[in-house]
Design a protein around this motif. Structure first.
Motif, short mmCIF file in Angstrom:
data_model
loop_
_atom_site.label_atom_id
_atom_site.label_comp_id
_atom_site.label_asym_id
_atom_site.label_seq_id
_atom_site.Cartn_x
_atom_site.Cartn_y
_atom_site.Cartn_z
N ALA A 174 -4.45 1.83 -2.46
CA ALA A 174 -3.78 0.22 -2.88
C ALA A 174 -3.22 0.73 -4.00
CB ALA A 174 -5.14 -0.75 -2.70
N MET A 199 0.98 -0.79 -0.04
CA MET A 199 0.05 -0.03 0.11
C MET A 199 0.73 1.64 -0.12
SD MET A 199 -3.18 -0.90 0.24
CE MET A 199 -4.28 -0.19 1.29
N ARG A 213 -8.56 -8.22 -4.09
CA ARG A 213 -9.53 -8.56 -3.34
C ARG A 213 -10.76 -9.50 -3.82
NH1 ARG A 213 -13.69 -3.60 -2.12
NH2 ARG A 213 -14.16 -3.87 0.05
N ASP A 262 -4.02 -5.17 -5.83
CA ASP A 262 -4.37 -5.43 -4.14
C ASP A 262 -6.01 -5.48 -4.73
OD1 ASP A 262 -2.28 -5.06 -2.47
OD2 ASP A 262 -2.85 -2.19 -2.52
#
Length: 248
Positions: free
Chosen positions: A84, A1, A92, A88
């Protein structure tokens, strides 16, 4: 991140509670002195449970910290909002065993629009939002407050070049839909399979180069005198059509 470059504030009761429930780093909690609100008491209790310093201050201090926004008696100072990566967002979707469903914002400038879009994205199960690093609103306290806490749950990826990012998404099997006056009626559109939706700037719409990269264009029929919709409203309509078409 990755992180943004400046410290920021979380303003208001719902955003404050969402931040306390999330993994975001909170530096300090400021609450209005002598407040009898149950919501404020709950925020103070949760903050103390997490070992966060709570400071009771006069309303004038909160007005100053929030730049005279409607703080509802609470302001949090937080570490920079985290961004993000595009990877990412894919992760997810994979964690949920779902096909990716992304929203790409091409130059949204109004923080209230971005906050409202985040709120709907959370409700509609969007796996993440992609924004450009330049010439667009970033994650700020105004965005956080307007999102009523959704900023803590919907990952936002910042990219240098939206056109290149869309090309990379297509290489990974994502079908990219833009919005235009001429296109398929969005009410007949299905977002099954890996999908990304592009919403353009409030005034200019989608940039020509990005529009060329879209696989298909969608249109929102209008019969009134004003032939345009607010960007957050248009985004909400598309997100819920995507949600509905997936049958979730």
């Amino acid at each position: 991140m990755a992180q943004s470059n400046t410290n920021d504030m979380v303003i208001g009761r719902h955003p404050a509670m969402a931040a306390l429930k999330s993994g975001q780093t909170i530096n300090k909690v400021f609450v209005q002195a002598e407040s009898n609100s149950d919501a404020i008491a709950e925020i103070v209790t949760r903050a103390k449970q997490k070992g966060i310093i709570v400071s009771q201050v006069p309303k004038t201090k909160l007005d100053q910290l929030s730049n005279n926004q409607n703080h509802q008696g609470v302001v949090l100072t937080v570490s920079p909002f985290e961004y993000a990566t595009v990877d990412d967002l894919f992760a997810r979707a994979a964690k949920r065993n779902e096909d990716p469903l992304f929203l790409i914002l091409d130059g949204i400038e109004d923080p209230h629009n971005l906050g409202s879009i985040l709120r709907t994205a959370d409700a509609a199960g969007i796996h993440g939002i992609i924004i450009p690093k330049r010439r667009a609103v970033q994650l700020t306290s105004t965005v956080a407050k307007t999102s009523t806490g959704a900023i803590e749950y919907v990952p936002v990826a910042r990219v240098t070049n939206l056109v290149q990012t869309v090309k990379q998404l297509k290489e990974r099997g994502v079908w990219v839909f833009g919005t235009d006056m001429k296109g398929q009626d969005f009410r007949k559109w299905s977002a099954k399979g890996p999908t990304a939706m592009v919403i353009g700037n409030e005034g200019k719409g989608i940039s020509p180069l990005l529009k060329k990269e879209c696989d298909e264009m969608l249109t929102i029929p209008m019969v009134g005198h004003v032939q345009s919709l607010n960007a957050s409203v248009a985004a909400s309509l598309l997100m819920y059509q995507a949600f509905s078409s997936r049958g979730e």
